[in-house]
Design an enzyme around this catalytic site. Sequence first.
Site: not given
Lengths: 389, 389
Positions: B185, B146, B389
């Site tokens: 994450t 990401t 996000s």
Amino acid sequence: MSITAPAGFRAAGTAAGLKSSGKPDVAVVVNDGPLQHAAAVFTSNRVAAAPVHWSRQVVSDGRVDAVVLNSGGANACTGAVGFQNTHATAEYTAEALQISSGDVFICSTGLIGEQLPMDKLLPGVSDAIAQLSTAGGQGAAEAIMTTDSVPKNARHPASADAPSEGYSIGGMAKGAGMLAPGLATMLVVLTTDAVLDPAQLTTALRAATRLTFDRTDSDGCMSTNDTVVLLASGASGVTPDLQEFEGALTGVCHSLAQQLIKDAEGASHDIAITAVNAASEQDAETVCRSVARSNLFKTAIFGNDPNWGRVLAAVGTTDAAFEPDQLNVSMNGVQICRDGGIGDSRDLVDLTGRDVTVEIDLNAGTETATIWTNDLTHEYVHENSAYSS
Amino acid sequence: MSITAPAGFRAAGTAAGLKSSGKPDVAVVVNDGPLQHAAAVFTSNRVAAAPVHWSRQVVSDGRVDAVVLNSGGANACTGAVGFQNTHATAEYTAEALQISSGDVFICSTGLIGEQLPMDKLLPGVSDAIAQLSTAGGQGAAEAIMTTDSVPKNARHPASADAPSEGYSIGGMAKGAGMLAPGLATMLVVLTTDAVLDPAQLTTALRAATRLTFDRTDSDGCMSTNDTVVLLASGASGVTPDLQEFEGALTGVCHSLAQQLIKDAEGASHDIAITAVNAASEQDAETVCRSVARSNLFKTAIFGNDPNWGRVLAAVGTTDAAFEPDQLNVSMNGVQICRDGGIGDSRDLVDLTGRDVTVEIDLNAGTETATIWTNDLTHEYVHENSAYSS
């Protein structure tokens, strides 16, 4: 005119030179009675400052005659010398006021791990005592400021002219979690001229702090020095209904707590997080505190981003009773998360104002609680990294 | 050449258009066997993403044939439609690979609360499957990034030429607590060609993650999507000693965890906090985690300030066994706090480098633990406030 609003109290603040800025840094508050009843609550941090250890002992018999407060040094993690310094300050004050040192309550705030300059502190105490007056509340409130931009005062009734039950309550406070230096130490002095015994004061103080200061969680960090002390002079001669007094005291504490949150210099948003329909008040509080301590949530609010995913992620780390697919979240009145999923459009939420309300519906009962916090900003990082505190 | 380093695995990454940047965002990993044994650990967040619910079920019988991973969307808090999308992805993959959809493990990372664009995701899966190769590990590692600045890979033995026990382990990872978007994450895929059954894999995986990923606490926020999956092909024909395998797997996980901490873009310091002489390992971990989650401590380190008072204040909020006047704290080898009070001069501590070690001596036993974290910086606030996000 706040802690000296009730009859029976004198106070003063002075500049003793503990602060390099030369601003006032020593305050003295005296309860002239006829009663010297008192109650206090302290930080639950196990690494407690010397004045916390001292003052816990002082208030244990329910009597406090005077309070000495200093900014410019926390006197925490200072070992035997630090405790001797607190003891010496009490002895010095007691001699000047012709009272017992065991009735002198001490509070300190500032950098941890440095000794107080006693050669400056004690003359400062003398100076403050010389200036004690029934109009000295404001001066005392100024002397306990660290990076507070304004002194914090509150009173009940709200003004001298307001209808009264025959007694009054005053209060002053300093600090807030967003404020360096001082590790967010919160010092609060509350005064009343009501006639109440120490046990009644303790009951009322615990009830009031539980719903106000205990639910103010600016950055999740707990100080070594937090202290809230309540002094009762009995000078009004009025014995209030205890429940009524508790309500009035809670109002004064709520006002001071809101002033602390609003003066958090690093913050750009004041956030009230409320959990509703919780199985228990404890569940509601746990859920709100988890969200209030999420750095990802706090940075999102700083960025005016109604990021409900970060709210749910924080709720999901708790053990509160709820089903993930029954959670609703509203921000500033817009229900952006419904049944654990996508609700109304994020675009409908306006976060440009300073006040933000977040409501989390747990759909698990009937209880509710609110935690007040701030956003996480560049200024917070700057203030807490640029200055040792 | 990392997750495809062990024999029996093919992988690929491709750009499906989930990311507006056009960078790779879909990865597929296939275990060609002869065994398809697997174990996994997931986030303990009760608000778990659809792929977490799905994959928990998939791995419950100890068999996983393929893993599909996407960045560009977390598929969390997306309700029934979100779960159907995960299910459809598994069905689609199964049909293409001629396997059972119940053996297709799914991982997602990205924004919470938005549906995945299935019209882009499924063609991306087809494309990745068409490109599957035994050299595809690097491409897969790139597709799961990401805001990671580099892909993270690790292997055991450390290189193809190194002495080997006849089997190997590979791994890839993305994410870290300081990284927006994606709510931090962490997705990790581990592969091995050793011959081990699902129960053995589970034991080894839990032991390895407990000491590595579980002790990496960048910002205290727990994702809805964290997943670590371990696949065993048995292709080496070698059945390793389980304890030896556990050690090797822990080494691979440690390498990936350190890469996550070091790539935390917002961070300027990597901090290893170790508690020694604790009464229990749990006490040691609790103390380290409390310090790692103190924003005041983290901002101090950002400011190169060896502020041991903030360390003690965080230790004092825990229920670990210790006496406040027996605590010692060292930073980068200098004992700045001794017996709960002032130790060597703060000026001796040099915090200008990226690596910081904090050692807290609890003087209460013989156990130890380390938590790895980062400092709290302007870049952290910027990254997590500027982008949803």
